[in-house]
Design a protein around this motif. Structure first.
Motif, PDB file in Angstrom:
ATOM      1  N   ALA A  49       0.720  -0.775  -0.362  1.00  0.00           N
ATOM      2  CA  ALA A  49      -0.131  -0.290  -0.248  1.00  0.00           C
ATOM      3  C   ALA A  49       0.739   1.281  -0.188  1.00  0.00           C
ATOM      4  CB  ALA A  49      -0.766  -0.128   1.253  1.00  0.00           C
ATOM      5  N   SER A  50       0.441   2.436  -0.556  1.00  0.00           N
ATOM      6  CA  SER A  50       1.329   3.716  -0.427  1.00  0.00           C
ATOM      7  C   SER A  50       0.353   5.070  -0.445  1.00  0.00           C
ATOM      8  CB  SER A  50       2.066   3.774  -2.000  1.00  0.00           C
ATOM      9  OG  SER A  50       1.329   3.149  -2.869  1.00  0.00           O
ATOM     10  N   ALA A  51       0.203   5.558  -0.021  1.00  0.00           N
ATOM     11  CA  ALA A  51       0.021   6.999  -0.448  1.00  0.00           C
ATOM     12  C   ALA A  51       1.055   8.349   0.105  1.00  0.00           C
ATOM     13  CB  ALA A  51      -1.252   7.274   1.189  1.00  0.00           C
ATOM     14  N   ALA A  52       0.325   9.175  -0.982  1.00  0.00           N
ATOM     15  CA  ALA A  52       1.787  10.281  -0.724  1.00  0.00           C
ATOM     16  C   ALA A  52       0.286  11.399  -1.398  1.00  0.00           C
ATOM     17  CB  ALA A  52       2.116  10.141  -2.120  1.00  0.00           C
ATOM     18  N   ALA A  53       0.962  12.871  -0.554  1.00  0.00           N
ATOM     19  CA  ALA A  53       0.239  14.203  -0.814  1.00  0.00           C
ATOM     20  C   ALA A  53       1.551  15.297  -0.718  1.00  0.00           C
ATOM     21  CB  ALA A  53      -0.812  14.227   0.481  1.00  0.00           C
ATOM     22  N   MET A  54       0.993  16.361  -2.168  1.00  0.00           N
ATOM     23  CA  MET A  54       2.166  17.062  -2.104  1.00  0.00           C
ATOM     24  C   MET A  54       1.465  18.647  -3.358  1.00  0.00           C
ATOM     25  SD  MET A  54       4.331  15.511  -5.693  1.00  0.00           S
ATOM     26  CE  MET A  54       3.167  15.443  -7.008  1.00  0.00           C
ATOM     27  N   HIS A  55       2.327  19.750  -2.087  1.00  0.00           N
ATOM     28  CA  HIS A  55       1.281  21.227  -3.175  1.00  0.00           C
ATOM     29  C   HIS A  55       2.848  21.167  -3.491  1.00  0.00           C
ATOM     30  CE1 HIS A  55      -0.079  24.723  -3.015  1.00  0.00           C
ATOM     31  NE2 HIS A  55       0.984  25.587  -2.139  1.00  0.00           N
ATOM     32  N   ALA A  56       2.256  21.154  -5.097  1.00  0.00           N
ATOM     33  CA  ALA A  56       3.526  21.923  -6.205  1.00  0.00           C
ATOM     34  C   ALA A  56       2.402  21.996  -7.456  1.00  0.00           C
ATOM     35  CB  ALA A  56       3.603  20.039  -6.397  1.00  0.00           C
ATOM     36  N   ARG A  57       3.354  22.208  -8.616  1.00  0.00           N
ATOM     37  CA  ARG A  57       2.922  22.777  -9.662  1.00  0.00           C
ATOM     38  C   ARG A  57       3.690  22.118 -10.697  1.00  0.00           C
ATOM     39  NH1 ARG A  57       5.182  28.970 -11.639  1.00  0.00           N
ATOM     40  NH2 ARG A  57       2.741  29.459 -10.841  1.00  0.00           N
ATOM     41  N   GLU A  58       2.896  21.622 -11.702  1.00  0.00           N
ATOM     42  CA  GLU A  58       3.803  20.335 -12.984  1.00  0.00           C
ATOM     43  C   GLU A  58       3.666  21.585 -13.772  1.00  0.00           C
ATOM     44  OE1 GLU A  58       3.476  17.086 -12.748  1.00  0.00           O
ATOM     45  OE2 GLU A  58       2.547  16.748 -10.616  1.00  0.00           O
ATOM     46  N   SER A  59       5.256  20.640 -14.905  1.00  0.00           N
ATOM     47  CA  SER A  59       4.925  21.821 -15.731  1.00  0.00           C
ATOM     48  C   SER A  59       4.278  21.053 -16.989  1.00  0.00           C
ATOM     49  CB  SER A  59       7.022  20.867 -16.361  1.00  0.00           C
ATOM     50  OG  SER A  59       7.149  20.938 -17.269  1.00  0.00           O
TER      51      SER A  59
ATOM     52  N   LEU B 219       1.471  25.772 -15.602  1.00  0.00           N
ATOM     53  CA  LEU B 219      -0.268  25.518 -14.838  1.00  0.00           C
ATOM     54  C   LEU B 219      -0.010  26.008 -13.877  1.00  0.00           C
ATOM     55  CD1 LEU B 219       0.461  21.479 -15.707  1.00  0.00           C
ATOM     56  CD2 LEU B 219      -1.066  23.374 -16.747  1.00  0.00           C
ATOM     57  N   PRO B 220      -1.235  25.840 -12.580  1.00  0.00           N
ATOM     58  CA  PRO B 220      -1.364  26.311 -11.356  1.00  0.00           C
ATOM     59  C   PRO B 220      -0.989  25.913 -10.009  1.00  0.00           C
ATOM     60  CG  PRO B 220      -3.550  25.303 -12.437  1.00  0.00           C
ATOM     61  CD  PRO B 220      -2.312  25.402 -13.084  1.00  0.00           C
ATOM     62  N   VAL B 221      -0.416  26.392  -9.816  1.00  0.00           N
ATOM     63  CA  VAL B 221       0.013  25.587  -8.564  1.00  0.00           C
ATOM     64  C   VAL B 221      -1.252  24.821  -7.801  1.00  0.00           C
ATOM     65  CG1 VAL B 221       0.600  25.470  -5.897  1.00  0.00           C
ATOM     66  CG2 VAL B 221       1.725  27.020  -7.864  1.00  0.00           C
ATOM     67  N   GLU B 222      -1.154  23.934  -6.870  1.00  0.00           N
ATOM     68  CA  GLU B 222      -2.156  22.322  -6.690  1.00  0.00           C
ATOM     69  C   GLU B 222      -2.005  21.744  -5.632  1.00  0.00           C
ATOM     70  OE1 GLU B 222      -5.458  22.950  -7.675  1.00  0.00           O
ATOM     71  OE2 GLU B 222      -5.822  23.683 -10.327  1.00  0.00           O
ATOM     72  N   ASN B 223      -2.793  21.524  -4.856  1.00  0.00           N
ATOM     73  CA  ASN B 223      -2.519  20.043  -3.523  1.00  0.00           C
ATOM     74  C   ASN B 223      -2.935  19.080  -4.747  1.00  0.00           C
ATOM     75  OD1 ASN B 223      -1.719  21.960  -1.773  1.00  0.00           O
ATOM     76  ND2 ASN B 223      -4.001  22.238  -1.351  1.00  0.00           N
ATOM     77  N   LEU B 224      -1.610  18.040  -4.998  1.00  0.00           N
ATOM     78  CA  LEU B 224      -1.748  16.315  -5.073  1.00  0.00           C
ATOM     79  C   LEU B 224      -1.878  15.279  -4.333  1.00  0.00           C
ATOM     80  CD1 LEU B 224       0.228  17.298  -8.787  1.00  0.00           C
ATOM     81  CD2 LEU B 224      -2.428  17.909  -8.278  1.00  0.00           C
ATOM     82  N   ALA B 225      -2.564  14.300  -5.231  1.00  0.00           N
ATOM     83  CA  ALA B 225      -2.726  13.072  -3.542  1.00  0.00           C
ATOM     84  C   ALA B 225      -2.334  11.990  -4.444  1.00  0.00           C
ATOM     85  CB  ALA B 225      -3.681  13.155  -2.632  1.00  0.00           C
ATOM     86  N   ASP B 226      -1.976  11.239  -3.921  1.00  0.00           N
ATOM     87  CA  ASP B 226      -1.867   9.322  -4.680  1.00  0.00           C
ATOM     88  C   ASP B 226      -1.850   8.582  -3.586  1.00  0.00           C
ATOM     89  OD1 ASP B 226      -1.144   8.160  -7.450  1.00  0.00           O
ATOM     90  OD2 ASP B 226       0.057   7.143  -5.692  1.00  0.00           O
TER      91      ASP B 226
END
Length: 483
Positions: free
Chosen positions: A110-120, A130-137
């Motif tokens: 199992a895995s889980a991750a979250a980040m505050h980032a801007r994708e290329s 692209l805008p800065v977003e809160n991303l998760a997986d």
């Protein structure tokens, strides 16, 4: 429909894995020396009246009815440092076997991750940022490795055989420690006995010197008689320090065998002056019982079993590795995690295969040669066990005969010394005749004491060759290193 075909193929492969295992199944080879009738027969030396074919008891040292010896052996079996090493090796081998059991089959992650980032933006072929977003997986994956031809099964068999061999090695160490304690105890008590005999002979020689001095004072002796008597006293006194050294060495050995510094040797043994003796014929059993009991025979056979299993491991490298996976999760904006647009799943299969070459075939030949060598070593251990036992039986029987002859010679020397002393005091024999009788007696006493020690040592050596003493041993006290 393709999914159903995939599952059907997976089911077929699992069924194939259940019935296909490469490499030979282990069984004791028919040609092994242990199967020969001569190896199972009674010992040639068991005809002696000093031994019996009764089974060897678990705690053979208890036959001496010596509570001090019993306590020392039990203490050593729990605290000896060599046993701690063997116990740690066994624990490691069992851990490796557990790891081998867990190889292959199902695994879950199992895995889980979250980040505050801007994708290329350019990675999506966009020119603007692209805008800065809160991303998760987040996701879960289940995989199954198919043991297609039993390679993992053979590896687990080899690991368990190694663990069994480590258990036998621990039992073998227990046999050796019990025998070492009994031998050291015998040496300490025998040295005490020899000291007692030497001091008794010294006392007799000193009394003879006193008598000689009185006779010289009365005009019935010469200064040469006194010189000879003093020389004999000095010779007897010179023998005592070596016996003292032997006793101290045995005491220090007992301390170390029981897991203590030499200074903490058992004080009760220091006063022992009588070697332990058996009150019954020594039980030896027969060849069949010996080979079942001796841990080194069991260790050699389990090593052979492990080497046989490794042939299958080597042959398994000729076949492909197959695994299946099922995964699912959610990837996207943190606010959309769990929503249908962000969810994902997958069903996968993987076949990997390295085309066999000369290297793989060479490893198979090496594994087969390893099994041949393990069988040769197994045969050698069996033959050596029988040789050690027969040799110990022969040595014990002949030392008993020698001991009986020395005891008869000592008794005659006592009579001769008394007769010579009486004749010398009466003036009917020269002093030299009495001195020779005293020397003969002292030598006979010393030889008998040494033979008593040899008899006791031969008994311990025979018990060691018989390989008993591990069956009911207490657990080894473990001491953990700093974590």
């Amino acid at each position: 429909m393709s999914t159903l075909r995939t599952l059907a193929a997976a089911t077929s492969l699992l069924a194939l894995a259940a019935c296909a295992t490469v490499g030979p199944d282990y069984k004791r080879p028919d040609v092994a020396k242990i199967n020969e009738p001569a190896a199972q027969a009674p010992f040639m030396g068991s005809a002696s009246v000093a031994v019996s074919q009764d089974p060897v008891p678990d705690g053979w040292w208890k036959l001496y009815d010596d509570e001090t010896l019993n306590g020392l052996v039990q203490e050593a079996l729990a605290a000896n440092t060599d046993l701690r090493v063997a116990a740690a090796s066994l624990a490691r081998a069992r851990a490796v076997a557990g790891e081998a059991d867990d190889a292959g089959g199902f695994s879950v992650g199992a895995s889980a991750a979250a980040m505050h980032a801007r994708e290329s933006g350019e990675q999506y072929l966009m020119s603007e940022p692209l805008p800065v977003e809160n991303l998760a997986d987040a996701g879960v994956k289940v995989s199954y490795q198919v043991d297609l031809v039993g390679r993992l099964k053979r590896a687990a068999e080899a690991a368990h055989a190694d663990a069994d061999a480590s258990q036998a090695a621990l039992d073998l160490a227990r046999v050796s420690v019990a025998a070492d304690v009994a031998r050291a105890y015998v040496e300490a008590c025998s040295a005490g006995h020899e000291i007692h005999v030497a001091e008794h002979s010294l006392d007799l020689q000193q009394k003879s010197l006193d008598v000689t001095n009185r006779l010289i004072a009365a005009g019935r002796g010469t200064s040469l008689d006194a010189t000879r008597a003093r020389a004999q006293v000095d010779l007897q006194r010179a023998a005592i320090p070596s016996f003292e050294a032997h006793r101290k060495a045995a005491l220090y050995k007992l301390a170390v065998l029981t897991g203590k510094p030499p200074a903490q040797f058992p004080k009760v043994v220091e006063a022992c002056a009588t070697p332990p003796k058996l009150s019954q014929p020594l039980p030896v059993g027969d060849g069949a019982a010996l080979l079942k009991r001796r841990p080194d025979v069991r260790q050699a056979e389990r090593t052979l079993a492990g080497a046989t299993a490794r042939i299958g491991v080597a042959r398994g490298a000729l076949y492909p590795n197959i695994s299946f996976g099922l995964g699912g999760g959610s990837t996207g904006l943190l606010a959309d995690i769990g929503q249908p647009a962000a969810n994902r799943w997958s069903l996968s299969g993987l076949i990997s295969w390295t085309l066999p070459g000369e290297g793989e075939r060479a490893r198979i030949r090496g594994a087969e040669a390893g099994a041949d060598g393990a069988l040769a070593r197994f045969d050698g251990v069996v033959l050596n066990a029988l040789r050690e036992t027969e040799t110990s039986l022969t040595a014990y029987a002949h030392e008993l005969d020698r001991n009986a002859a020395l005891r008869a010679a000592r008794d005659e020397a006592v009579k001769a010394e008394r007769q010579a002393a009486t004749l010398y005091k009466a003036g009917r024999a020269p002093y030299l005749q009495g001195l020779d009788a005293q020397r003969t007696l002292a030598g006979a006493e010393a030889a008998l004491a040494a033979s008593d020690a040899a008899v006791a040592a031969d008994q311990v050596n025979l018990f060691l060759a018989l390989g008993g003493g591990w069956e009911t041993a207490p657990p080894v006290k473990t001491v953990q290193a700093q974590r």
